[in-house]
Structure formats: structure tokens, C-alpha cells
Design an enzyme around this catalytic site. Structure first.
Site, PDB file in Angstrom:
ATOM      1  N   HIS A 152     -10.618  -7.580   4.512  1.00  0.00           N
ATOM      2  CA  HIS A 152     -10.865  -8.182   3.206  1.00  0.00           C
ATOM      3  C   HIS A 152      -9.729  -9.112   2.795  1.00  0.00           C
ATOM      4  CE1 HIS A 152      -8.304  -4.795   2.419  1.00  0.00           C
ATOM      5  NE2 HIS A 152      -8.482  -4.721   1.122  1.00  0.00           N
ATOM      6  N   HIS A 169      -7.849   4.925   3.943  1.00  0.00           N
ATOM      7  CA  HIS A 169      -9.159   4.619   3.373  1.00  0.00           C
ATOM      8  C   HIS A 169     -10.254   4.864   4.409  1.00  0.00           C
ATOM      9  CE1 HIS A 169      -7.502   2.838  -0.192  1.00  0.00           C
ATOM     10  NE2 HIS A 169      -6.972   1.793   0.421  1.00  0.00           N
TER      11      HIS A 169
END
Length: 309
Positions: A201, A248
Site C-alpha cells: 500500500h 498485521h
């Protein structure tokens, strides 16, 4: 993979409450280098592994948060194309002349995103004086210090109308949607991760009733070992810890979150998968979001979700 068009996140300007405390935090703790200061009092910083003149700007203000985030595009012709497409899409924008408020930067298109954030698109930026070596280069020009962050990596933005913002970023800017977290209804997207390249990202968006909010800015580290070193420095220097060290599920990144002296959340981030445009979208159901964000503990906490600047 041929990366063309919009290339990467490369600029962020944040508001701080005490400029000198912020400079100490971002230089001595994170490991950025001060590049210059302007007559209006702003401080310009870069990481040792970045070629651009600067990537981080600190501006003293009465309220913490983010003024703008910038994406670099491949050339001026593409920037002109984006300007026309932005006009056709219907978003407000402003043309910013070269070398006006960002030293070393060419002209920019400042777009008002539906989330209440300002997105600057630019094609040209001067090379820093202490850029990474180009001929028979050593692994660094000067020894990294502090946490030794490699570069400004990404930001998570909170605001309304994220569906429309994601539509603009994909259909006009050319970003790829990488992962989403579904809302409680199972249909709408609560959070969206978008990339310009093969990182997991460059910008992430989360639906939030208040516009223009910043959840965090993220900096790249090389490995889990460096995440541990960052954790040591956080403890030694009594930096306000938010979450981690942890991993994550979304992006699979290894991470630790903490706050600068003004309350802006920082992340140092390592690992994660490589994205390619032929890959399918990864989807998290709302009842799995705890594991998506806090992969080991599998449970979110209110501070992580709700504390923004």
C-alpha cells in the site's frame, strides 16, 4: 513489472504543536535528516535511502494532523493528463507553481479528495545532495542513526466518502485496490488499501464521520530485527507506545506504532507481500477485522481505532 503512470507516495506535510520537539523526534529517534528550513518556519526532512530533496515536512500549528500527502507521477505529460481527468471526474483542484512552497519540487496539482484530505500530484523533484550512491555505491552514504528508517512509505487516512475517493484513486490516478475490510453490512468497504506499485500500500482509507483525519504515517524498515530495535528506542526514550511489536494480517507487515510529541501516530513497518496488478482483491469480513489488524492477539482496541489527528 513495468511501473508507469503514478509511481509512489513521496511527500507528506504534517502539523506539530512544538516544532523543536518534533524535529528531535523525527531526526534523532526515527533517523531522518534535516534538509532545510523556510522563512515560514517549516522544517524539511528526508530518509537516508531517499533520492528526493525531501519527503517529510513539519509545520508548527495549533492542531496536530496532516496538511497534505503527495504522489509522484512519471512525467509532466502524465500530470497534465491527470489534471484533465480530475476535472472530468468532478473534484476540486488547484495548480501549485514549481518551487513555491515545497523547495525542489516542480508544479503540483492539489486535489481535494472526497474524504477531506489534500492530495498533491507532482512529476518533478530535485535530487537531494546526500542521495544514495550511484557509482560503485556503498550501502549507505552515512551511517544510519536512530531507528534508521529507509523511506516514507504510506499513510492511513480517515474520512467520509471513501468509496468515491477510492474510485478516483483507481480510475483516475491509476492505483490498484489491494485489500479491503468489509463493514458490518457485509457489502460496503470499511477500509481500503491502495498501491501505485508492487508494495502492499501507498495510501489506505478508512470510513470515518470526520473529514481530513490522519491515523498514521508509515516508514519502511528492512526487517523484524529493526522493528525490535525501534521498540528498544521507544522504551529507552519514553516515546508513547500505541501497539506492537506485532504483525498485521492485512498486508502481512511486521510493525510497531507510536506517537510523536504532538500526538501524530507513526508506524515503522517491515516485510509484507509484493503486489502485482493481476492479483485478485483480498477481502476481510468485519468479524475478522481484529485478526486482520492485530494478527497475533486477534482483537482490536479502542485507542488504535479511534485516536486520530
Amino acid at each position: 513489472m513495468t511501473i508507469r503512470g503514478t509511481l509512489r507516495a513521496g511527500l507528506v506535510q504534517i502539523r506539530v504543536l512544538d516544532l523543536e520537539k518534533a524535529v528531535i523526534h523525527y531526526t534523532e529517534r526515527l533517523g531522518l535528516d534535516e534538509v532545510c528550513r523556510t522563512s515560514d518556519g517549516r522544517v524539511f526532512l528526508k530518509a537516508y535511502d531517499e533520492f528526493d530533496h525531501h519527503s517529510i515536512v513539519l509545520r508548527q500549528a495549533n492542531e496536530a494532523g496532516m496538511d497534505l500527502i503527495g504522489l509522484k507521477v512519471e512525467n509532466d505529460a502524465f500530470l497534465t493528463e491527470l489534471e484533465q481527468k480530475t476535472k472530468e471526474f468532478g473534484l476540486k483542484y488547484e495548480s501549485i507553481p514549481a518551487n513555491s512552497d515545497q523547495p525542489g519540487f516542480g508544479r503540483r496539482i492539489a486535489v481535494s479528495l472526497p474524504t477531506g484530505h489534500r492530495l498533491d500530484l507532482y512529476a518533478e523533484v530535485a535530487m537531494s545532495e546526500d542521495h544514495p550512491g550511484l557509482k560503485n555505491p556503498d550501502i549507505w552514504q552515512k551511517e544510519p542513526h536512530g531507528m534508521g528508517v529507509l523511506n516514507f512509505d504510506h499513510a492511513l487516512l480517515y474520512g467520509p466518502n471513501t468509496k468515491l475517493a477510492a474510485q478516483y484513486l483507481t480510475e483516475v490516478v491509476g492505483m490498484s485496490k489491494v485489500e479491503v475490510v468489509k463493514g458490518p453490512d457485509g457489502e460496503s468497504d470499511l477500509a481500503t488499501w491502495l498501491t501505485c506499485n508492487n508494495k502492499a500500500h501507498d495510501i489506505a482509507l478508512l470510513e470515518h464521520e470526520q473529514p481530513g483525519k490522519l491515523h498514521h504515517i508509515g516508514f519502511k524498515l528492512e526487517s523484524w530485527t529493526e522493528i525490535g530495535h525501534a521498540a528498544d528506542l521507544i522504551s529507552i526514550h519514553d516515546i508513547a507506545l500505541d501497539a506492537g511489536p506485532m504483525r498485521h494480517g492485512v498486508t502481512r507487515g511486521q510493525t510497531i506504532y507510536f506517537f510523536d510529541p504532538s500526538g501524530n501516530r507513526n508506524e515503522v513497518y517491515a516485510g509484507g507481500y509484493a503486489h502485482f496488478p493481476d492479483m485478485p482483491l483480498r477481502v476481510w469480513d468485519f468479524d475478522h477485522v481484529g485478526k486482520g489488524v492485530f494478527y497475533y492477539t486477534r482483537a482490536l482496541n479502542e485507542r488504535f481505532l479511534n485516536v486520530v489527528t
